[in-house]
Scaffold this motif. Sequence first.
Motif, PDB file in Angstrom:
ATOM      1  N   ILE A 278      30.509  83.136 144.780  1.00  0.00           N
ATOM      2  CA  ILE A 278      31.424  84.284 144.856  1.00  0.00           C
ATOM      3  C   ILE A 278      32.379  84.276 143.660  1.00  0.00           C
ATOM      4  CG2 ILE A 278      33.355  85.258 146.159  1.00  0.00           C
ATOM      5  CD1 ILE A 278      31.899  84.467 148.717  1.00  0.00           C
ATOM      6  N   ASP A 279      32.905  83.103 143.356  1.00  0.00           N
ATOM      7  CA  ASP A 279      33.851  82.996 142.237  1.00  0.00           C
ATOM      8  C   ASP A 279      33.194  83.359 140.910  1.00  0.00           C
ATOM      9  OD1 ASP A 279      35.804  82.253 143.990  1.00  0.00           O
ATOM     10  OD2 ASP A 279      35.639  80.096 143.601  1.00  0.00           O
ATOM     11  N   SER A 280      31.879  83.142 140.831  1.00  0.00           N
ATOM     12  CA  SER A 280      31.180  83.488 139.585  1.00  0.00           C
ATOM     13  C   SER A 280      30.673  84.929 139.600  1.00  0.00           C
ATOM     14  CB  SER A 280      30.003  82.530 139.364  1.00  0.00           C
ATOM     15  OG  SER A 280      29.060  82.644 140.417  1.00  0.00           O
ATOM     16  N   GLU A 281      31.110  85.672 140.650  1.00  0.00           N
ATOM     17  CA  GLU A 281      30.763  87.087 140.782  1.00  0.00           C
ATOM     18  C   GLU A 281      29.251  87.326 140.779  1.00  0.00           C
ATOM     19  OE1 GLU A 281      32.862  89.569 138.074  1.00  0.00           O
ATOM     20  OE2 GLU A 281      34.827  88.672 138.489  1.00  0.00           O
ATOM     21  N   GLU A 282      28.555  86.506 141.533  1.00  0.00           N
ATOM     22  CA  GLU A 282      27.113  86.659 141.680  1.00  0.00           C
ATOM     23  C   GLU A 282      26.767  86.884 143.151  1.00  0.00           C
ATOM     24  OE1 GLU A 282      25.253  83.201 140.155  1.00  0.00           O
ATOM     25  OE2 GLU A 282      25.949  83.476 138.105  1.00  0.00           O
ATOM     26  N   SER A 283      25.622  87.496 143.407  1.00  0.00           N
ATOM     27  CA  SER A 283      25.150  87.681 144.782  1.00  0.00           C
ATOM     28  C   SER A 283      24.653  86.346 145.330  1.00  0.00           C
ATOM     29  CB  SER A 283      24.015  88.709 144.842  1.00  0.00           C
ATOM     30  OG  SER A 283      24.478  89.977 144.455  1.00  0.00           O
ATOM     31  N   VAL A 284      24.834  86.131 146.632  1.00  0.00           N
ATOM     32  CA  VAL A 284      24.422  84.877 147.246  1.00  0.00           C
ATOM     33  C   VAL A 284      24.066  85.115 148.711  1.00  0.00           C
ATOM     34  CG1 VAL A 284      26.798  84.262 147.863  1.00  0.00           C
ATOM     35  CG2 VAL A 284      25.080  82.467 147.657  1.00  0.00           C
ATOM     36  N   THR A 285      23.094  84.328 149.190  1.00  0.00           N
ATOM     37  CA  THR A 285      22.702  84.392 150.604  1.00  0.00           C
ATOM     38  C   THR A 285      22.617  82.968 151.133  1.00  0.00           C
ATOM     39  OG1 THR A 285      21.449  86.431 150.307  1.00  0.00           O
ATOM     40  CG2 THR A 285      20.946  85.117 152.260  1.00  0.00           C
TER      41      THR A 285
ATOM     42  N   ALA B  69      30.654  75.521 150.267  1.00  0.00           N
ATOM     43  CA  ALA B  69      31.057  75.321 148.873  1.00  0.00           C
ATOM     44  C   ALA B  69      30.163  76.115 147.929  1.00  0.00           C
ATOM     45  CB  ALA B  69      31.011  73.837 148.536  1.00  0.00           C
ATOM     46  N   THR B  70      28.844  76.112 148.223  1.00  0.00           N
ATOM     47  CA  THR B  70      27.908  76.895 147.402  1.00  0.00           C
ATOM     48  C   THR B  70      28.250  78.375 147.461  1.00  0.00           C
ATOM     49  OG1 THR B  70      26.146  75.279 147.770  1.00  0.00           O
ATOM     50  CG2 THR B  70      25.474  77.475 147.070  1.00  0.00           C
ATOM     51  N   LEU B  71      28.576  78.837 148.672  1.00  0.00           N
ATOM     52  CA  LEU B  71      28.951  80.239 148.851  1.00  0.00           C
ATOM     53  C   LEU B  71      30.194  80.570 148.035  1.00  0.00           C
ATOM     54  CD1 LEU B  71      28.567  82.924 150.378  1.00  0.00           C
ATOM     55  CD2 LEU B  71      29.965  81.974 152.221  1.00  0.00           C
ATOM     56  N   ARG B  72      31.195  79.678 148.095  1.00  0.00           N
ATOM     57  CA  ARG B  72      32.458  79.912 147.389  1.00  0.00           C
ATOM     58  C   ARG B  72      32.262  79.933 145.866  1.00  0.00           C
ATOM     59  NH1 ARG B  72      36.435  82.567 148.754  1.00  0.00           N
ATOM     60  NH2 ARG B  72      35.921  83.508 146.763  1.00  0.00           N
ATOM     61  N   GLU B  73      31.460  78.980 145.369  1.00  0.00           N
ATOM     62  CA  GLU B  73      31.235  78.896 143.927  1.00  0.00           C
ATOM     63  C   GLU B  73      30.511  80.131 143.409  1.00  0.00           C
ATOM     64  OE1 GLU B  73      29.071  75.337 143.366  1.00  0.00           O
ATOM     65  OE2 GLU B  73      30.742  73.999 143.920  1.00  0.00           O
TER      66      GLU B  73
ATOM     67  N   THR C  38      29.893  73.465 160.942  1.00  0.00           N
ATOM     68  CA  THR C  38      29.468  74.297 159.812  1.00  0.00           C
ATOM     69  C   THR C  38      29.213  73.405 158.597  1.00  0.00           C
ATOM     70  OG1 THR C  38      30.786  76.147 160.631  1.00  0.00           O
ATOM     71  CG2 THR C  38      30.082  76.237 158.331  1.00  0.00           C
ATOM     72  N   ASN C  39      28.122  73.674 157.916  1.00  0.00           N
ATOM     73  CA  ASN C  39      27.732  72.868 156.760  1.00  0.00           C
ATOM     74  C   ASN C  39      28.676  73.165 155.594  1.00  0.00           C
ATOM     75  OD1 ASN C  39      26.418  71.934 154.350  1.00  0.00           O
ATOM     76  ND2 ASN C  39      24.512  71.783 155.526  1.00  0.00           N
ATOM     77  N   LEU C  40      29.530  72.182 155.258  1.00  0.00           N
ATOM     78  CA  LEU C  40      30.529  72.386 154.204  1.00  0.00           C
ATOM     79  C   LEU C  40      29.906  72.522 152.827  1.00  0.00           C
ATOM     80  CD1 LEU C  40      33.339  69.941 155.401  1.00  0.00           C
ATOM     81  CD2 LEU C  40      33.096  72.394 155.830  1.00  0.00           C
TER      82      LEU C  40
ATOM     83  N   SER D 162      22.655  80.555 155.078  1.00  0.00           N
ATOM     84  CA  SER D 162      22.667  80.560 156.541  1.00  0.00           C
ATOM     85  C   SER D 162      23.651  79.500 157.009  1.00  0.00           C
ATOM     86  CB  SER D 162      21.273  80.277 157.092  1.00  0.00           C
ATOM     87  OG  SER D 162      20.387  81.337 156.787  1.00  0.00           O
ATOM     88  N   LEU D 163      24.649  79.923 157.779  1.00  0.00           N
ATOM     89  CA  LEU D 163      25.713  79.030 158.227  1.00  0.00           C
ATOM     90  C   LEU D 163      25.778  79.007 159.751  1.00  0.00           C
ATOM     91  CD1 LEU D 163      28.584  80.152 155.810  1.00  0.00           C
ATOM     92  CD2 LEU D 163      27.193  78.083 155.613  1.00  0.00           C
ATOM     93  N   ARG D 164      26.151  77.860 160.270  1.00  0.00           N
ATOM     94  CA  ARG D 164      26.437  77.769 161.699  1.00  0.00           C
ATOM     95  C   ARG D 164      27.870  78.297 161.892  1.00  0.00           C
ATOM     96  NH1 ARG D 164      24.106  74.124 165.338  1.00  0.00           N
ATOM     97  NH2 ARG D 164      23.536  72.758 163.586  1.00  0.00           N
ATOM     98  N   ASN D 165      28.016  79.453 162.521  1.00  0.00           N
ATOM     99  CA  ASN D 165      29.315  80.074 162.773  1.00  0.00           C
ATOM    100  C   ASN D 165      29.629  80.069 164.272  1.00  0.00           C
ATOM    101  OD1 ASN D 165      29.332  82.610 160.116  1.00  0.00           O
ATOM    102  ND2 ASN D 165      29.907  80.459 160.093  1.00  0.00           N
TER     103      ASN D 165
END
Length: 683
Positions: free
Chosen positions: A145-152, A139-143, A133-135, A154-157
């Motif tokens: 979310i923490d800023s309470e913004e929408s985000v999309t 990290a972008t996803l986490r940041e 999984t691309n770390l 694509s992750l290798r799960n």
Amino acid sequence: MIDFYEPDSQRRVRQIIDNAIKDGYAEGDELCLETADGERRIVEGNAELVETDENGTLLRGVIRDVADLRERQQELSRLQQAIDGANVPITLADPSQEDDPLVYVNDAFEEMTGYPPNETLGRNCRFLQGEDTNLEKVATLRETIDSEESVTVSLRNYRKDGTEFWNRVTVTPIYDDDDELVRYLGTQQDVTGRKEREKRLTELNQATQALMTADTHQEVADIGVEAASGILDFETNAVHFSNANDTQLVPVAHTESVTTLAGDTTALPVANSIAGRVYRNGKPETIEDVQQDLDTYDPSTSLESYLYLPLADHGVLIAGAQKQGAFDQEDLTLGELLAENLVAALDRVERKQELREIKNQYQTLVDNFPDGAVFLYDCDLTYVRARGEELQKVGLSPDDVVGTKPHALFPEDTADELCYYLQEALEGNANTFEQEYGGERYRVRTAPVRTDDQETDYVMAVSQNITEYAENRAHLKQENERLDEFASIVSHDLRNPLRVAEGRVELIRDECASDHIDDVAQALDRMDALIEDLLTLAREGSRVDEVEQIGLANVATNSWQSVKTRQATLDADAPQVIEADRSRIQQLFENFYQNAIEHGGDDVTVSVGVIDDGFYVADTGPGIPDSEREDVFEAGYSTNEDGTGFGLRIVEQVADAHGWEVIVTESKEGGARFEITGVEQGA
């Protein structure tokens, strides 16, 4: 107050009051009452005993309108049902708890990941991540979310069973009526197929780059087979090229599994095979069951389905599989893309080979350019290339010339003139001129060299030593001047005495009668004809003044009017229009006619007609024997004692002047037939 309630609700209100008096507190819901304006409302209420300061007790009742609340609850219930039944995997995470655990997942999420709710609720969604999984994206996803913004992203799960998939995750914050963050809504989409296509397209692009560097057809075929196997998963595939006579498709490259499954590759006929059909039609085909196709070349094959991809006029790419219907639309689409790239690479290889051949031929030509040299100049009039035999003759080598300019090599006047014409060529104008250098004379031809966008970036100059030609030209000019002088002498010094003799013959005819007088007159006429033909040969020669479009039948008929034809007949069936000098072609026809009448008699028939690349003149006379046909165009040759022997020589001279060829053969009636070919047609 109880009277405002509906009968059933009145009973329940009394029960609430009784319970409150007994227990100190009671409540109830779904109570129906009617307001003063007659509106029916649904409420919930409670009753409570309250002590007063006077040591007494009161019964306090509270009611609340819950109609809107019930409607919202119903709406939430419907929404819950929609989310539970949605095909899109959905999750809800609670931001108020540590590590944002999942508090809800729908059935689609379990279907996609394999994790049931009891293994997901209470956990952060990162349990889907793995070693690849691309770390950075995590990290972008986490940041975000923490800023309470929408985000999309694509992750290798990874699913519960360990298989990986590409997950397009969208996280959206959800707020309550007080703008407080209460949930994170997550939606997932399995985009493994899309990612796989993107990967294939990327790898195909890389393969295309390799194809564009290939120098031979074999290299292209090898790369094509490897790409079809490694990128498109066509494990069993082969490339066949058409042979020289286009009758067979010959295998030139294949995967190892072709040998394993089919034993060996074989040439396939273009006329009666599926590969040949695809090659001829130029349309790809997927064959779900090869045994059902009438054009199957080898019914004993262990492969059951095929994909055939045409490679234009080069051949075909064939992929096979051991099960029926193994190739789908995506295989066809990606296969066509690979085939297009192969065709482009094969075309490029052929162009490169042609260019190499042309370059080699050009290099050989310019290096051995006889009695001359070839030069290439850039826009600054600097020599870029210089080749040819003449360079060495004037003491120069290509290295002496390249990188210099004309004024560094030639005298100023010569260089000035050359640079003028080079500049003219840069402006798009070609020119031919002559110059002298080192005691030799040269004819120089300058011309613009245009690129694909029609810009003139270079100028080519071809210089040829014409010293000998110039000397011959000067000598020829002197000879022509002497010939003109001779013609003048013939015209004046011979014709004047001839005219005196003709006058004397007429005087003698008036004074006496003698059979010899007619013989003398005939001899004088023949001398006059000889002089006329000699003057024609001397003055006209191989000159053509002005070429124009002329109707063949028209000039043939007009020329007939200029000849003493007696009882002879002309049949001019020639609608053709040709390009010729009108006066010279009239000379040609007049001499043909005179020749026919001289040898065929007064009643001879002459015909003019059209043949491929020219026309003919035929007669009904005695014809010309095979043994004499090569001699008839010689000056002075004649089988008629009254002929001058120059008529057909003039015919040949007129033909040569136009660049035509004239031959003599036999007409249908046994007479002479002259065929003139190489004639340029008019519009």
